[in-house]
Design an enzyme around this catalytic site. Structure first.
Site, PDB file in Angstrom:
ATOM      1  N   ASP A  44     -20.606  77.063  27.742  1.00 17.38           N
ATOM      2  CA  ASP A  44     -21.824  77.861  27.858  1.00 17.38           C
ATOM      3  C   ASP A  44     -22.370  78.192  26.472  1.00 17.38           C
ATOM      4  OD1 ASP A  44     -20.968  79.873  30.772  1.00 17.38           O
ATOM      5  OD2 ASP A  44     -21.253  77.736  30.480  1.00 17.38           O
ATOM      6  N   ASP A  48     -26.028  77.484  25.179  1.00 16.22           N
ATOM      7  CA  ASP A  48     -26.891  78.540  24.652  1.00 16.22           C
ATOM      8  C   ASP A  48     -27.434  78.190  23.280  1.00 16.22           C
ATOM      9  OD1 ASP A  48     -25.763  81.766  25.852  1.00 16.22           O
ATOM     10  OD2 ASP A  48     -27.296  80.378  26.515  1.00 16.22           O
ATOM     11  N   GLU A 127       1.550  54.640  44.475  1.00 13.24           N
ATOM     12  CA  GLU A 127       0.423  54.944  45.372  1.00 13.24           C
ATOM     13  C   GLU A 127      -0.883  54.810  44.599  1.00 13.24           C
ATOM     14  OE1 GLU A 127       0.885  59.002  46.628  1.00 13.24           O
ATOM     15  OE2 GLU A 127       2.954  58.720  47.247  1.00 13.24           O
ATOM     16  N   LYS A 129      -4.250  55.874  42.959  1.00  9.23           N
ATOM     17  CA  LYS A 129      -4.736  57.185  42.524  1.00  9.23           C
ATOM     18  C   LYS A 129      -6.198  57.274  42.959  1.00  9.23           C
ATOM     19  CE  LYS A 129      -4.932  60.250  38.560  1.00  9.23           C
ATOM     20  NZ  LYS A 129      -6.357  60.565  38.585  1.00  9.23           N
ATOM     21  N   ARG A 150      -7.990  72.988  43.334  1.00  9.58           N
ATOM     22  CA  ARG A 150      -6.876  73.114  42.410  1.00  9.58           C
ATOM     23  C   ARG A 150      -7.118  74.216  41.377  1.00  9.58           C
ATOM     24  NH1 ARG A 150      -5.979  70.961  37.419  1.00  9.58           N
ATOM     25  NH2 ARG A 150      -3.792  70.850  36.866  1.00  9.58           N
ATOM     26  N   LYS A 327      -3.209  54.440  34.489  1.00 10.17           N
ATOM     27  CA  LYS A 327      -4.654  54.280  34.632  1.00 10.17           C
ATOM     28  C   LYS A 327      -5.077  52.820  34.494  1.00 10.17           C
ATOM     29  CE  LYS A 327      -6.220  58.523  34.941  1.00 10.17           C
ATOM     30  NZ  LYS A 327      -7.267  58.980  34.135  1.00 10.17           N
ATOM     31  N   CYS A 439     -14.393  74.321   8.417  1.00 10.94           N
ATOM     32  CA  CYS A 439     -15.281  75.284   7.776  1.00 10.94           C
ATOM     33  C   CYS A 439     -14.385  76.428   7.317  1.00 10.94           C
ATOM     34  CB  CYS A 439     -16.302  75.762   8.803  1.00 10.94           C
ATOM     35  SG  CYS A 439     -16.985  77.373   8.411  1.00 10.94           S
TER      36      CYS A 439
HETATM   37  S1  IVH Z   1       0.348  63.378  43.054  1.00 12.41           S
HETATM   38  C1  IVH Z   1       1.517  66.845  39.988  1.00 12.41           C
HETATM   39  N1  IVH Z   1      -0.773  61.325  44.196  1.00 12.41           N
HETATM   40  O1  IVH Z   1      -4.602  62.812  40.502  1.00 12.41           O
HETATM   41  C2  IVH Z   1       0.319  66.393  40.687  1.00 12.41           C
HETATM   42  N2  IVH Z   1      -2.133  62.706  42.829  1.00 12.41           N
HETATM   43  O2  IVH Z   1      -3.623  64.634  37.697  1.00 12.41           O
HETATM   44  C3  IVH Z   1       0.727  65.607  41.875  1.00 12.41           C
HETATM   45  N3  IVH Z   1      -4.462  62.032  42.724  1.00 12.41           N
HETATM   46  O3  IVH Z   1      -4.549  66.313  40.579  1.00 12.41           O
HETATM   47  C4  IVH Z   1      -0.344  64.745  42.263  1.00 12.41           C
HETATM   48  N4  IVH Z   1      -4.305  60.298  44.067  1.00 12.41           N
HETATM   49  O4  IVH Z   1      -6.046  65.077  42.213  1.00 12.41           O
HETATM   50  C5  IVH Z   1      -0.959  62.381  43.380  1.00 12.41           C
HETATM   51  N5  IVH Z   1      -1.618  59.486  45.296  1.00 12.41           N
HETATM   52  C6  IVH Z   1      -1.810  60.531  44.503  1.00 12.41           C
HETATM   53  C7  IVH Z   1      -3.067  60.849  43.957  1.00 12.41           C
HETATM   54  C8  IVH Z   1      -3.186  61.938  43.106  1.00 12.41           C
HETATM   55  C9  IVH Z   1      -5.125  61.026  43.324  1.00 12.41           C
HETATM   56  C10 IVH Z   1      -5.075  63.019  41.795  1.00 12.41           C
HETATM   57  C11 IVH Z   1      -4.797  64.459  42.102  1.00 12.41           C
HETATM   58  C12 IVH Z   1      -4.122  65.025  40.881  1.00 12.41           C
HETATM   59  C13 IVH Z   1      -4.521  64.030  39.839  1.00 12.41           C
HETATM   60  C14 IVH Z   1      -3.461  63.878  38.776  1.00 12.41           C
END
Ligand code: IVH
Length: 686
Positions: A44, A48, A127, A129, A150, A327, A439
């Site tokens: 913010d 501003d 899994e 993401k 969250r 990632k 600075c």
């Molecule tokens: S496990 C300790 N499984 O990714 C956090 N997260 O920073 C446990 N996410 O906040 C998360 N798919 O929003 C998990 N299969 C998956 C996921 C997943 C997406 C997101 C979730 C989490 C962030 C990780």
């Protein structure tokens, strides 16, 4: 903060015209991020500052005020308010892996921590993401009773009404075995097709389209009117389960099966892998499916399958040791650097920022990128007017990768880093061995002072209501408040100030009395909030809590030695150095002493403090442990509320001895301390 190098009074008419055009677009974009996407990209204070500059330029050249000037919109729509919900179990976030090597390191780290052989098999669930927003859903006796975002991981917002409109979320759990009390964790997302439809409707009705499905889901979840959320067709994948009654699941695999049975959608692309090679193979498989999936994913999450091992592994800071997000690689695009601005942060660090000709990278329009520091600019020889390759990796701030030299304009000059702070003109200093230039103005630099004040009053620090960024800037300019300490003397000084606060712009009698009430409420505060509020480089909320838990009061912390600080879970050498350096600066000592005169500091009681035999006790491990790694032993002790010491003294309560314990064991016996074997320690921990 964003300020252009040229002072408003020195701008030519032509420069002012150009800048007003740029600022109106920039501010409109920030309004959009804030109000529509609930995903602001700047603070913010920064907003501003840009707004004020726009206003100042218009005051100097009134006839240049644009029809789309953001100053027409003062007092625009307020952001919606939701009730806060404290999470019963923290919602952590994941560490990232960007390469195969990072994944190998992840498994090696786990094996070291668990002290198991290199060839031990640690099965992991892989899994996709999902690129959405995490949510937690409370079910009691099978009924969906509360859903929350969250938030900061400890506390989220109650969005139950909106989540009720998500068709993948059962209002009543299915199946024969219904747990008494359970929290389901998962990802709310919008499909690619629904995203397109929502945007078509928005464009047709003259609204700004959402940048990507994730922002569309975020914006839709935060709407106050849930009948609109309902039209957005949000979806939900479940991936986690926190059973608060008796949990029967023993692995992530069991959890996914239970989730499915209870009526939730679980991603069909999950696989249980026994080693890194199979994990990476599944990663490639998921990546190959990515563009054909009806929703966006941004990587693969690997989770240690065995829940008992997950519990042993625990967390560092805000991330569990048992899971990691691998990632997908970043997407890149080519664009032009239009301006390079130097911004001043809370700790005085000068950060050069490139303003880019807007370009779409991985579905998001990028118009700014941090250039980090002078070294980076020189190393890559980045100049204004250059064509550059920019990259965006997930949530990471866009980066400039390199310059396309063949497209450099004929007339081009290297960027010259300012020798004086662009905000307060104090000399810029660079400490030996550090790349950052700072600075030297400290609290006399408005950019630093206002950022530090903003941090001090923020929610996780002193949480003082009614002190927006504009107020803090005005306080500074009027000479009323320059440091957080001044806030606590303001009420006493107010009767001697001319004019008093209630007669100044933006303030009335009621607002002033509310502010003083809010400040008085904070004359008693827990130590962790004070430590966090000081804005010490690298000391975030989690570390502040760790320090408060260990040192109990400010005096002990001020006198702590670097090695004592480093011995804490999640605190590295670098952090400890920043902390001790901060305390060595006389102005900071004065500030702390000043605050302590006006604020009573209370002990921080950790929320999850367990009532164990070891709470508040000092334990020392000595000799080599057979079953536990030192890191795990230490993490266990800290979970039990104990402090882990490195040497034996009368203050030590327990000594845990492994094999070949030498001098420390003798000392412990001499002092008559309680001595435990590793086996006894493990048993007492179960
Ligand atoms: S496990 C300790 N499984 O990714 C956090 N997260 O920073 C446990 N996410 O906040 C998360 N798919 O929003 C998990 N299969 C998956 C996921 C997943 C997406 C997101 C979730 C989490 C962030 C990780």
């Amino acid at each position: 903060m964003t300020y252009l190098a040229i002072a408003v009074e020195n701008l030519t008419r032509e420069q002012a015209t150009e800048e007003l055009s740029r600022l109106s677009k920039e501010l409109a974009q920030h309004d959009h991020n804030y109000y529509h996407l609930a995903a602001p990209e700047i603070s913010d204070a920064m907003y501003d500052a840009i707004f004020q500059r726009n206003l100042a330029i218009e005051r100097r050249f009134p006839d240049l005020r644009r029809i789309d000037s953001p100053t027409h919109r003062i007092g625009a729509a307020p952001s919606p308010e939701f009730e806060k919900v404290k999470h019963r179990k923290a919602m952590l976030s994941l560490d990232n892996a960007f390469s195969e090597e990072d994944v190998y390191d992840f498994i090696a780290r786990i094996k070291r921590f668990l002290k198991c052989q290199e060839d031990t098999i640690i099965p992991c669930m892989a899994e996709p993401k999902i690129d959405g927003l995490s949510a937690t859903l409370h079910y009691q006796k099978g009924q969906f009773i509360l859903g929350a975002t969250r938030g900061d991981g400890q506390e989220g917002e109650n969005i139950t009404q909106n989540l009720r409109t998500v068709r993948d979320i059962p209002l009543v759990l299915q199946g024969d075995i219904i747990p008494e009390n359970v929290e389901i964790r998962g990802e709310v997302y919008m499909s690619k097709a629904d995203f397109e439809t929502v945007n078509e409707i928005r464009i047709a009705s003259g609204e700004t389209p959402f940048a990507n499905p994730r922002n569309a889901a975020a914006g839709s979840l935060r709407l106050l009117d849930s009948s609109i959320t309902a039209k957005r067709s949000l979806r939900f994948f479940a991936y986690g389960y926190e059973c608060l009654s008796n949990q029967t699941e023993q692995s992530q695999e069991d959890i996914l099966v239970s989730l499915n049975r209870l009526g939730f959608k679980v991603s069909p692309l999950v696989a249980l892998c026994t080693d890194v090679t199979t994990m990476l193979k599944h990663y490639s498989f998921i990546e190959s499916q990515r563009s054909d999936l009806p929703y966006e994913i941004d990587g693969v999450v690997y989770k240690v399958n065995d829940l008992a091992l997950q519990a042993r592994l625990g967390a560092v800071g805000r991330s569990p040791r048992h899971s990691i997000a691998h990632k997908f690689s970043a997407e890149q695009a080519e664009t032009i650097i239009e301006v390079i601005e130097v911004q001043v942060g809370r700790t005085g660090v000068l950060t050069p920022v490139a303003y880019l000709r807007p370009v779409v990278v991985g579905g998001v329009t990028v118009s700014r990128a941090s250039l980090h520091n002078d070294d980076e600019i020189r190393r890559k020889d980045i100049r204004v007017g250059d064509t550059v390759i920019v990259q965006r990796a997930g949530d990471v701030i866009p980066q400039v990768i390199n310059v396309v030299l063949s497209k450099r304009p004929e007339i081009s000059t290297p960027f010259v880093f300012p020798q004086a702070c662009p905000i307060c003109t104090s000399p810029v200093i660079q400490q030996e061995g550090q790349v950052a230039r700072r600075c030297s103005g400290g609290f006399s630099c408005i950019a630093q002072a206002v950022e530090r004040l903003r941090h001090f009053v923020s929610r996780d620090a002193f949480d003082i209501d009614g002190l927006g960024d504009r107020h803090l800037q005005n306080f500074f300019t009027w000479g009323l408040v320059r440091t957080p300490y001044d806030l606590f003397t303001l009420e006493a000084r107010n009767s001697t100030i001319l004019p008093p606060l209630e007669a100044r712009e933006g303030w009335g009698k009621k607002a002033v009395s509310n502010l003083f009430d809010a400040l008085n409420k904070r004359r008693k505060i827990t130590l962790d909030r004070l430590i966090f509020g000081l804005g010490i480089p690298q000391i975030g909320q989690v570390t502040a809590r760790t320090l408060a838990h260990r040192f109990k009061n400010m005096e002990s912390l001020l006198n702590a030695k670097a090695h004592e600080i480093c011995s804490l879970e999640g605190v590295g050498e670098n952090m400890a150095a920043d902390l001790t350096q901060f305390f060595e600066i006389p102005d900071n000592r004065l500030l702390i002493n000043g605050i302590l005169e006006h604020v009573q500091i209370e002990e921080y009681i950790a929320a999850a403090a367990v009532d164990s035999l070891f709470s508040g006790k000092t334990v020392v491990f000595t000799g080599s442990l057979e079953k536990l790694s030192r890191a795990e032993a230490k993490a266990q002790a800290e979970r039990l509320g104990a402090h882990v010491g490195s040497s034996i003294s009368k203050k030590t309560d327990f000594v845990i001895v492994g094999t070949d314990a030498g001098k420390k064991l003798t000392q412990a016996k001499e002092l008559g301390l309680e001595i435990l074997s590793e086996e006894q320690w493990i048993q007492m921990n179960q």
